[in-house]
Write an enzyme that holds these catalytic residues in place. Structure first.
Site, PDB file in Angstrom:
ATOM      1  N   LYS A 170      11.956   6.167  -6.888  1.00 47.77           N
ATOM      2  CA  LYS A 170      11.468   6.029  -8.265  1.00 47.77           C
ATOM      3  C   LYS A 170      10.085   5.400  -8.188  1.00 47.77           C
ATOM      4  O   LYS A 170       9.940   4.203  -8.056  1.00 47.77           O
ATOM      5  CB  LYS A 170      12.420   5.149  -9.088  1.00 47.77           C
ATOM      6  CG  LYS A 170      12.362   5.421 -10.592  1.00 47.77           C
ATOM      7  CD  LYS A 170      11.326   4.750 -11.393  1.00 47.77           C
ATOM      8  CE  LYS A 170      10.915   3.391 -11.349  1.00 47.77           C
ATOM      9  NZ  LYS A 170       9.649   3.222 -12.195  1.00 47.77           N
ATOM     10  N   GLU A 245       9.541  -7.076  -1.924  1.00 46.23           N
ATOM     11  CA  GLU A 245       8.163  -7.448  -1.576  1.00 46.23           C
ATOM     12  C   GLU A 245       7.468  -7.677  -2.906  1.00 46.23           C
ATOM     13  O   GLU A 245       7.191  -6.738  -3.647  1.00 46.23           O
ATOM     14  CB  GLU A 245       7.505  -6.335  -0.753  1.00 46.23           C
ATOM     15  CG  GLU A 245       6.254  -6.789  -0.023  1.00 46.23           C
ATOM     16  CD  GLU A 245       4.991  -6.542  -0.824  1.00 46.23           C
ATOM     17  OE1 GLU A 245       4.516  -7.509  -1.462  1.00 46.23           O
ATOM     18  OE2 GLU A 245       4.494  -5.406  -0.817  1.00 46.23           O
ATOM     19  N   CYS A 279      -1.374  -7.197  -3.334  1.00 47.98           N
ATOM     20  CA  CYS A 279      -0.469  -8.348  -3.325  1.00 47.98           C
ATOM     21  C   CYS A 279      -0.891  -9.398  -2.303  1.00 47.98           C
ATOM     22  O   CYS A 279      -0.613 -10.591  -2.474  1.00 47.98           O
ATOM     23  CB  CYS A 279       0.965  -7.900  -3.066  1.00 47.98           C
ATOM     24  SG  CYS A 279       1.184  -6.926  -1.565  1.00 47.98           S
ATOM     25  N   GLU A 377      -0.273 -15.372 -10.220  1.00 50.61           N
ATOM     26  CA  GLU A 377      -0.865 -14.136  -9.689  1.00 50.61           C
ATOM     27  C   GLU A 377      -1.592 -13.406 -10.815  1.00 50.61           C
ATOM     28  O   GLU A 377      -0.976 -12.989 -11.795  1.00 50.61           O
ATOM     29  CB  GLU A 377       0.201 -13.232  -9.079  1.00 50.61           C
ATOM     30  CG  GLU A 377      -0.407 -12.004  -8.422  1.00 50.61           C
ATOM     31  CD  GLU A 377       0.627 -11.121  -7.741  1.00 50.61           C
ATOM     32  OE1 GLU A 377       0.357 -10.652  -6.621  1.00 50.61           O
ATOM     33  OE2 GLU A 377       1.699 -10.906  -8.332  1.00 50.61           O
TER      34      GLU A 377
END
Length: 476
Positions: A170, A245, A279, A377
Site C-alpha cells: 500500500k 521506521e 527522515c 520533526e
C-alpha cells in the site's frame, strides 16, 4: 496524464470494488498529473487472501529460483530508469538529477544486494542436536511513504519476497505512481500470481484494514511516529509482528577539534536534501559555543546555493515540498521558530516562488534545545544550530528528544567514534561517512523498531524454528 483505474491482485489487473479516486498533484506546477483508485477494506481483504493462497508455493520455492525472478525484476526496472526517475520527480518534487541518483539508484542497489545476499544466506544451522531453521513469516503488509516512494517500497518488498513471504503493498496516496511501474514489471518478470499485490488508498480506508487483518502475519511501515503508534495499537489485537521506521530529529555533533567548514557544509547539505523531506536529515547542528557565530555564517553561505527551481531542470538543487499541506506545516514551524527567540540566520516564512509548494531553506541560530523547532520533526528545509559548552552536554542534547534514527559526529576519529557510541541512534556517520545500503538501517526509541537492509533486514521477514532431532547418544 497518469490515470490508473485498476489495481493488481492475484496476478491480474482488476477494477476495484470502490468507485472513488485520489488525485495526484505535481508539487511544482500544482496541476493534477494522475489519479489512482481509493480502495477500502474489500480490496484489502482480496489482496490479503490472494497473498495467503500464494504463500505455500512461493515460500516452498528454492531460494535460487526466487533470486532469479528478483534479478529479472532488477533488469526490467533498470531498463525503465529514466522514466522512473522523471515520474518520481513529477509526484514528489525532488530535482531530477537527485532522483536519478537516489529515487532510482537506491532501490536498484537494494534489489541487487538482496539477490546477492540470497545466494549465500544460511536458512538453517545445527545447534547441538537441534536444526534451527529460518522460514518466511507469511503474508506481509508493506505500507510506504511519499518522500522516497520506490526506495521505501523496495526496502520492504525485495527482502520480504527473497525470504519467501508474499506481499501486499500500500503506497502513499500522495506519490503512488512508481508502485504501478513496480507491479507492471513484477508481472512481466513472471512472478507467480498472488505473490505481490498492489492496492492504493488512504491510511484510514485501506491501511488500517490491512493492519487489522487476521491473515496478515507482519506489517512493515515507514512514516510518521504518530502513524506508527496507531499501527502498533491495531496490530497488537492480532499479535502480529510490526517493523517500524518512523520519524527523526537527528543531531550533527561538531566537536571542538573538527574541520568546521567541512562539517557545516555537509550538515547543511544533508539537512536540505529532498527539501528536508528525509527522515535521517541532520536537522540539529550542535557546535561549541565559542564557534557558534562562525558556524552560523558558514551555514548561511551554504544555504544560499539552495535556490528554488524547476525540479525537471538538471541544475536545480531545491525542489518544492511534496504537498501544499506540508508546505503550510513547515512554514508554521518557521514562524514558531521566529517567535521563540531563536536567531534567524537564513530564510524565513516568506514564500520564495509564486508557483510551487516551495519553502525557503531556513537556518536558526542560538536555538534552545527544549524549543519546539529543536524537539519536533519538521520535515522541511529547516536547520537548528545549538551551542554547547562541553562534550557531555553535547551528548545530552543530542540524545534529548524522543527520536533516535540517525546522527553524525565530527572531530578526531577516535574521539568521534567514542562520542558516536554514546548517541542513542541507529545510524551514526563519523566525519562524513557515506550511506551504506548493505548495513542495517533503523531507529532507537520512538524512531521505530526492527531493521531494514543488510542481512538484518532480510531476517526481519523470517520466523525461527528449532527442530529437535533424535540424539543418538541418548538411550532409546
Amino acid at each position: 496524464m497518469h490515470d490508473k483505474h485498476l489495481i493488481f491482485i492475484d496476478g491480474r489487473w482488476q477494477a476495484p470494488a470502490s468507485a472513488g479516486a485520489i488525485d495526484i498533484v505535481n508539487p511544482y506546477t500544482e496541476a493534477r498529473i494522475g489519479r489512482v483508485p481509493a480502495c477500502g477494506a474489500e480490496e484489502a481483504d482480496a489482496a490479503v487472501q490472494a497473498a495467503r493462497a500464494a504463500f505455500p508455493l512461493w515460500s516452498g520455492m528454492p531460494a535460487a529460483e526466487r533470486g532469479a525472478l528478483l534479478a529479472e525484476l532488477h533488469r526490467r526496472l533498470a531498463a525503465r530508469g529514466p522514466e522512473i526517475a522523471a515520474l518520481i520527480t513529477s509526484e514528489t518534487g525532488m530535482p531530477v538529477r537527485m532522483s536519478q541518483r537516489l529515487q532510482l539508484g537506491l532501490p536498484l542497489t537494494t534489489l541487487e544486494l538482496t539477490v546477492r545476499m540470497l545466494q549465500d544466506f544460511a536458512f538453517e544451522r545445527r545447534v547441538g542436536h537441534s536444526l534451527v531453521v529460518r522460514e518466511a513469516i507469511g503474508v506481509v503488509a508493506c505500507i510506504t511513504p511519499w518522500n522516497y516512494p520506490l526506495h521505501q517500497a523496495m526496502s520492504k518488498v525485495a527482502p520480504a519476497l527473497a525470504a519467501g513471504c508474499t506481499v501486499v503493498l500500500k503506497p502513499s496516496e500522495i506519490a503512488p505512481l512508481s508502485a504501478f511501474v513496480l507491479a507492471e514489471e513484477i508481472e512481466a518478470a513472471g512472478f507467480p500470481p498472488g505473490v505481490f499485490n498492489l492496492i492504493t488508498g488512504t491510511g484510514a480506508a485501506v491501511g488500517e484494514p490491512l493492519v487489522a487483518h487476521a491473515e496478515v502475519d507482519m506489517v512493515s511501515f515507514t512514516g510518521s511516529t504518530a502513524a506508527g503508534r496507531r499501527i502498533s495499537e491495531i496490530a497488537a489485537r492480532t499479535v502480529k509482528r510490526v517493523a517500524l521506521e518512523l520519524g527523526g530529529k537527528s543531531a550533527s555533533v561538531i566537536l571542538d577539534d573538527a574541520d568546521l567548514p567541512a562539517a557545516v557544509k555537509t550538515t547543511v547539505n544533508v539537512c536540505f536534501l529532498n527539501a528536508g523531506q528525509t527522515c535521517t536529515a541532520l536537522t540539529r547542528m550542535l557546535v561549541p559555543r565559542s564557534r557558534h557565530d562562525e558556524a552560523c555564517e558558514l551555514a548561511a553561505g551554504v544555504a544560499r546555493a539552495f535556490t528554488p527551481g524547476d525540479p525537471m531542470d538538471e541544475k536545480s538543487r531545491l525542489g518544492p515540498l511534496t504537498t501544499a499541506t506540508q508546505r503550510d506545516r513547515v512554514t508554521d514551524y518557521i514562524r514558531r521558530g521566529e517567535a521563540s527567540g531563536a536567531r534567524l540566520v537564513a530564510g524565513g516564512a516568506g514564500r520564495p516562488a509564486e508557483r510551487g509548494f516551495f519553502v525557503q531553506p531556513t537556518i536558526f541560530g542560538a536555538v534552545d534545545p527544549a524549543s519546539a523547532i529543536a524537539q519536533e520533526e519538521i520535515f522541511g528545509p529547516v536547520l537548528c544550530i545549538i551551542p554547547y559548552d562541553s562534550e557531555d552536554e553535547a551528548v545530552q542534547i543530542a540524545n534529548g528528544t524522543i527520536y533516535g534514527l540517525a546522527a553524525a559526529v565530527w572531530g578526531d576519529e577516535a574521539r568521534a567514534r567514542a562520542v558516536g557510541r554514546r548517541l542513542r541512534a541507529g545510524q551514526v556517520d563519523i566525519n562524513g561517512g557515506s550511506y551504506n545500503p548493505s548495513a542495517p538501517f533503523g531507529g532507537y526509541k520512538q524512531s521505530g523498531n526492527g531493521r531494514e537492509l543488510g542481512v538484518e533486514g532480510l531476517e526481519e521477514f523470517m520466523e525461527v524454528k528449532a527442530m529437535q532431532l533424535r540424539d543418538t547418544a541418548m538411550p532409546a
